[in-house]
Design a protein around this motif. Structure first.
Motif, mmCIF file in Angstrom:
data_model
loop_
_atom_site.group_PDB
_atom_site.id
_atom_site.type_symbol
_atom_site.label_atom_id
_atom_site.label_comp_id
_atom_site.label_asym_id
_atom_site.label_seq_id
_atom_site.Cartn_x
_atom_site.Cartn_y
_atom_site.Cartn_z
ATOM 1 N N LEU A 62 0.826 -1.214 0.000
ATOM 2 C CA LEU A 62 0.000 0.000 0.000
ATOM 3 C C LEU A 62 0.856 1.259 0.000
ATOM 4 O O LEU A 62 0.601 2.210 -0.771
ATOM 5 N N VAL A 63 1.879 1.281 0.852
ATOM 6 C CA VAL A 63 2.746 2.474 0.927
ATOM 7 C C VAL A 63 3.505 2.661 -0.377
ATOM 8 O O VAL A 63 3.647 3.792 -0.880
ATOM 9 N N THR A 64 4.005 1.573 -0.947
ATOM 10 C CA THR A 64 4.754 1.668 -2.207
ATOM 11 C C THR A 64 3.885 2.205 -3.321
ATOM 12 O O THR A 64 4.299 3.083 -4.100
ATOM 13 N N TYR A 65 2.666 1.715 -3.413
ATOM 14 C CA TYR A 65 1.771 2.194 -4.471
ATOM 15 C C TYR A 65 1.388 3.658 -4.265
ATOM 16 O O TYR A 65 1.335 4.440 -5.217
ATOM 17 N N ALA A 66 1.125 4.056 -3.023
ATOM 18 C CA ALA A 66 0.773 5.457 -2.748
ATOM 19 C C ALA A 66 1.929 6.392 -3.095
ATOM 20 O O ALA A 66 1.733 7.499 -3.623
ATOM 21 N N LYS A 67 3.136 5.904 -2.831
ATOM 22 C CA LYS A 67 4.296 6.731 -3.154
ATOM 23 C C LYS A 67 4.474 6.842 -4.651
ATOM 24 O O LYS A 67 4.744 7.928 -5.192
ATOM 25 N N ASP A 68 4.345 5.736 -5.362
ATOM 26 C CA ASP A 68 4.503 5.758 -6.822
ATOM 27 C C ASP A 68 3.400 6.558 -7.492
ATOM 28 O O ASP A 68 3.631 7.266 -8.485
ATOM 29 N N ALA A 69 2.152 6.474 -6.967
ATOM 30 C CA ALA A 69 1.032 7.177 -7.578
ATOM 31 C C ALA A 69 0.915 8.615 -7.093
ATOM 32 O O ALA A 69 0.059 9.359 -7.587
ATOM 33 N N GLY A 70 1.736 9.006 -6.124
ATOM 34 C CA GLY A 70 1.661 10.369 -5.615
ATOM 35 C C GLY A 70 0.417 10.633 -4.806
ATOM 36 O O GLY A 70 -0.122 11.745 -4.836
ATOM 37 N N ILE A 71 -0.053 9.650 -4.075
ATOM 38 C CA ILE A 71 -1.267 9.794 -3.281
ATOM 39 C C ILE A 71 -0.868 10.127 -1.859
ATOM 40 O O ILE A 71 -0.069 9.423 -1.236
ATOM 41 N N THR A 72 -1.387 11.265 -1.405
ATOM 42 C CA THR A 72 -1.120 11.696 -0.041
ATOM 43 C C THR A 72 -2.417 11.626 0.737
ATOM 44 O O THR A 72 -3.448 12.160 0.304
ATOM 45 N N VAL A 73 -2.365 10.946 1.880
ATOM 46 C CA VAL A 73 -3.547 10.729 2.691
ATOM 47 C C VAL A 73 -3.381 11.463 4.003
ATOM 48 O O VAL A 73 -2.320 11.404 4.639
ATOM 49 N N THR A 74 -4.423 12.190 4.408
ATOM 50 C CA THR A 74 -4.391 12.893 5.682
ATOM 51 C C THR A 74 -4.676 11.925 6.826
ATOM 52 O O THR A 74 -4.900 10.745 6.613
ATOM 53 N N GLY A 75 -4.684 12.487 8.008
ATOM 54 C CA GLY A 75 -4.869 11.616 9.174
ATOM 55 C C GLY A 75 -6.230 10.979 9.243
ATOM 56 O O GLY A 75 -6.397 9.932 9.852
ATOM 57 N N ASP A 76 -7.249 11.628 8.643
ATOM 58 C CA ASP A 76 -8.608 11.084 8.702
ATOM 59 C C ASP A 76 -8.956 10.267 7.461
ATOM 60 O O ASP A 76 -10.092 10.203 7.045
ATOM 61 N N ASP A 77 -7.925 9.661 6.860
ATOM 62 C CA ASP A 77 -8.091 8.763 5.705
ATOM 63 C C ASP A 77 -8.626 9.488 4.481
ATOM 64 O O ASP A 77 -9.214 8.869 3.592
#
Length: 596
Positions: A62-77
């Motif tokens: 999940l972290v690898t994909y979010a990093k590659d896709a440039g997805i930033t998630v806040t604390g409240d999902d």
């Protein structure tokens, strides 16, 4: 609830064993529970390690994909783009409201009502100028009634009034210009927010496409984390329960020391044994009666064969048969006289002139019946001839105590001289009774009996004697009886109780009728009159029916006179009891032997 019972000869040992069995059961349950908890804890630990590895792997993906896709998630999902869009929408709504408020103010200014706006009215400087201007105007009006407008003092007041009016108007203009500027700024801010919101919405579309796989990966992470948390909770519970050994069973009442023997109980055991014996005896008797295919009572003969029951001959022990026949007051003699009476009423003209006596099988009492009927008819004054028609196994000469050197077979084969023919017909010690024995046993009895000479003999003898009784052989397996039945006016069938089967009797009767015999009825022999269910109906055939006085005359040498016996054995009651017991046992044995 479990009840533990242990039986032993020692009371203390029995109670100790019962209590120990209960305690051992509880201890065994505790050991089994502890062992089960250890196995469960070991299994859950293995599951925790596996799920933990799966959780770590899914989080890394999940972290690898979010990093590659440039997805930033806040604390409240929520994604950063989503949070920005939400903030822009809030700011845009505020800007639109500010622009609308400022637009209404500018509209009032355009309509010339700027001095009535709240910012103008709330300005301290303008309020002072307005108050001062109002004061000067009031002074001017007061002095105008005294002084002319051109008067220097009046002109000075006018100049002051103009200057204050200019200053007041400039102040109002300044405020209105600031309100116009604020309206312009609100418009610009609204336009900027709309532009920025449109840009963020485009980014949100791109983010949603990338968020699909992100959501799948995140769901797997959540599932693994939930499973991991559940296993950790169960592991903690199993660990606690394994440390705490809780009893799942408890002893309610301990085994007490017996004060009296429990078993065996003699009375109960005897009652059970007696009940089982009676049930077994009843079952055996029922089975024997069920399997018994012979005739046991006269009603069966009449129902199965359709023959009239002319006489019932009671069962007599072989050792007492001769004495019972000789004793005219015995039950057997009375039964034969009753049979003689039935034969006298069997036809329209009385008893038949020639009577054939036969049976289905051997040893049913036909020879004895012929012998006794000859005596009874002769006692009425009739001249009776007894012919022994059994050329295979004759028996009539033994009953009369005669020799069998010559007889019927010699007469049929012409092997006797003419002067000796008269000697063939032998007189007996019984008045009016003549006997024609069977003679020499020939090799072809059926051929001799079916010859015309036999019919001629029976016809001629019927003219010389009042009654001709032919003692015929058994019917089953032989053709002699059906042949002789055609020569006699009537045929009497003797059927023994509990001996001949119903099928054999039916077959014999069928053969007689097929030969053209006139079967006038049947006589049932060897009937046990002491049988409990027929004792009342046939009690007139009791052996002691004619026993009057001290006793009945006995045939010398044939019946025991009771010498040397105890006094109670000589009494009639005791003799009657012995006869009943002996007859009952013999009847039961006969039924058992005749059962197929």
């Amino acid at each position: 609830m479990l009840s533990i019972t242990f039986v032993d000869q020692k009371p203390r040992y029995a109670s100790d064993v019962a209590n120990q069995v209960a305690q051992s059961f509880i201890d065994q349950r505790l050991d089994q529970t502890s062992e089960t908890s250890d196995l469960a804890r070991q299994f859950i630990q293995e599951q925790v390690l596996q799920v933990k590895q799966k959780l770590q792997k899914s989080e890394e993906e999940l972290v690898t994909y979010a990093k590659d896709a440039g997805i930033t998630v806040t604390g409240d999902d929520k994604s950063l783009i989503g949070s920005n869009i939400e903030a822009l929408n809030t700011a845009l709504a505020t800007a639109i409201q500010d622009r609308l408020d400022a637009g209404r103010v500018v509209d009032q200014i355009d309509k010339g009502r700027g001095s009535s706006l709240s910012p103008v009215l709330e300005s301290d400087g303008l309020q002072k100028l307005s108050e001062k201007l109002a004061d000067l105007k009031s002074q001017y009006q007061q002095k105008l009634s005294i002084l002319k407008p051109g008067f220097p003092e009046m002109q000075q007041l006018q100049s002051q009034i103009k200057e204050l009016t200019r200053l007041y108007n400039n102040g109002v203009l300044t405020i209105t210009d600031s309100l116009r500027l604020k309206y312009q700024e609100a418009q610009n801010k609204e336009a900027d927010l709309k532009s920025k919101l449109a840009e963020m919405e485009k980014q949100q579309v791109v983010f949603n496409d990338k968020n699909i796989k992100y959501t799948i990966l995140k769901r797997e992470v959540d599932s693994n984390r939930s499973q991991y948390d559940s296993l950790i909770t169960k592991l903690n519970e199993v660990g606690v329960s394994s440390e705490l050994k809780t009893q799942s069973a408890a002893i309610v009442d301990f085994a007490t020391l017996p004060v009296s023997p429990y078993s065996p109980r003699l009375i109960i055991n005897l009652a059970i044994a007696l009940a089982l014996f009676m049930a077994l005896t009843a079952s055996i008797i029922y089975i024997i009666e069920l399997l018994n295919n012979t005739f046991t009572n006269p009603e069966q003969v009449e129902r199965e064969l359709g023959l009239a029951m002319l006489g019932i001959l009671p069962l007599v022990d072989d050792r007492e048969l001769t004495a019972s026949i000789a004793d005219q007051k015995s039950g057997l003699s009375e039964a034969y006289r009753s049979l003689r009476t039935s034969l006298q009423f069997s036809g329209a003209e009385g008893a038949p002139r020639s009577l054939l006596v036969t049976s289905s099988e051997p040893s049913e009492g036909k020879s004895t019946t012929s012998f006794k009927l000859g005596q009874d008819f002769a006692a009425l004054g009739a001249k009776v001839l007894l012919i022994d028609g059994d050329l295979r196994k004759p028996n009539l000469h033994r009953l009369f105590g005669l020799d069998n050197a010559i007889g019927l077979s010699n007469l049929l084969t012409n092997t006797v001289r003419k002067e000796d023919v008269a000697g063939i017909f032998r007189t007996t010690k019984y008045p009016n009774v003549t006997v024609l024995t069977s003679g020499t046993i020939p090799p072809n009895p059926a051929d001799l009996l079916s010859s015309p000479k036999m019919a001629l003999i029976v016809t001629n003898l019927g003219k010389r004697f009042d009654l001709v009784i032919v003692d015929a052989p058994p019917i089953v397996g032989l053709s002699d009886a059906p042949i002789l039945s055609r020569l006699a006016e009537g045929t009497l069938v003797v059927i023994s109780t509990n001996q001949v089967t119903r099928k054999a009797a039916k077959t014999a009767l069928k053969r007689l009728r097929a030969a053209g015999a006139n079967v006038i009825g049947a006589a049932m022999s060897k009937f046990a009159v002491n049988k409990f269910d027929y004792n009342y109906a046939y009690k007139y055939m009791n052996y002691q029916y004619y026993e009057h006085g001290a006793g009945t005359p006995k045939i010398e040498g044939k019946v025991d006179d009771g010498a040397g016996q105890p006094a109670h054995a000589k009494s009639p009651a005791f003799k009657r009891l012995v006869r009943r017991l002996r007859s009952g046992v013999d009847g039961f044995v006969d039924r058992a032997k005749s059962a197929p």
